[in-house]
Design a protein around this motif. Structure first.
Motif, short mmCIF file in Angstrom:
data_model
loop_
_atom_site.label_atom_id
_atom_site.label_comp_id
_atom_site.label_asym_id
_atom_site.label_seq_id
_atom_site.Cartn_x
_atom_site.Cartn_y
_atom_site.Cartn_z
N GLN A 20 0.32 -111.85 63.70
CA GLN A 20 0.62 -112.96 64.50
C GLN A 20 1.86 -112.78 65.49
OE1 GLN A 20 -1.98 -115.02 65.18
NE2 GLN A 20 -3.16 -113.93 63.36
N ASN A 21 2.57 -111.78 65.42
CA ASN A 21 3.63 -111.68 66.02
C ASN A 21 3.58 -110.24 66.96
OD1 ASN A 21 6.32 -111.92 66.88
ND2 ASN A 21 7.51 -111.67 64.85
N PRO A 22 3.02 -110.25 67.85
CA PRO A 22 2.68 -108.59 68.48
C PRO A 22 4.25 -108.47 69.27
CG PRO A 22 1.64 -110.50 69.69
CD PRO A 22 2.13 -110.98 68.28
N SER A 23 5.03 -109.36 69.64
CA SER A 23 6.17 -108.87 70.16
C SER A 23 7.41 -108.40 69.24
CB SER A 23 6.80 -110.00 71.16
OG SER A 23 7.21 -111.07 69.98
N LEU A 24 7.25 -108.25 67.98
CA LEU A 24 8.09 -107.96 67.20
C LEU A 24 8.54 -106.46 67.53
CD1 LEU A 24 8.20 -108.62 63.17
CD2 LEU A 24 8.54 -106.21 64.27
#
Length: 223
Positions: free
Chosen positions: A32-36
């Protein structure tokens, strides 16, 4: 840049100049954290094994483990202190083992009162198996060393009554990491205690642990 302290397993990373922390994420949260954009480890924790069918877990692993920011698979493993049956936990754990083998990344293991079970599942493999938050006594450690496990030591070592303190003296330095997990203990305290028990300067220990990081995880941090 001087060699930093290495915290191989933490759930709450805090940026500090002389510290590198490898954050552990639940795989469902990573997704749920594609910008990591920094290195982490990720897996389905045994506490969450009951939330996914084997097919769902396999598909989630397949979608994510190739991500270059996932440098280790886990934490995953077995835990006798929870209600979820060991059979369900083991099925999910086995999927992680297969995924780690396929992708060639180390596996980070959560193990609570399941040393023999985890040891049984470890086959001949070139993939490093890292026991995070290790607390085993001397006899357990001797048995696990025969299968070349890697041991990540946390704040439990600071308890002067801990049987783990005897284990530190026989764990080869190349099989050792240090971590804070979900505590707010200063990693330097654990380094100091490990160095003291190994009769070595803390700076030498830092060099060894940094070398272990590069060997197992690759060049994910510079020094």
């Amino acid at each position: 840049m001087p060699v930093p302290y290495i915290d191989i397993h933490t759930h709450d990373a805090v940026e500090q100049e002389d510290l590198f922390q490898l954050q552990s994420l639940f795989l469902q949260d990573f997704e749920q954290n594609p910008s990591l954009n920094y290195p982490v480890t990720a897996g389905i924790h045994p506490w969450h094994a009951h939330l996914f069918t084997p097919d769902e877990a396999r598909e989630m692993l397949e979608r994510n483990i190739g991500n270059p920011y996932i440098v280790g698979i886990g934490e995953t493993g077995l835990d006798r202190s929870i209600h979820t049956s060991l059979a369900i936990q083991e099925e999910i754990f086995q999927l992680h083992i297969e995924a780690a083998e396929k992708i060639g990344k180390p596996i980070i293991i959560h193990c609570v009162r399941c040393w023999q079970d985890v040891s049984r599942l470890k086959k001949d493999t070139s993939i490093p198996w890292i026991l995070h938050g290790y607390t085993g006594n001397l006899q357990t450690t001797q048995q696990l060393l025969k299968k070349n496990f890697i041991f990540s030591i946390g704040s439990h070592l600071l308890d002067r009554r801990a049987k783990l303190r005897e284990s530190i003296e026989i764990i080869p330095i190349e099989n050792l990491f240090i971590e804070t997990d979900d505590t707010n203990v200063d990693i330097r305290e654990i380094y100091h205690e490990v160095a003291l028990l190994n009769n070595m300067p803390p700076e030498d220990l830092k060099m060894h642990i940094f070398g272990n990081l590069k060997k197992i995880f690759g060049p994910i941090v510079r020094a």
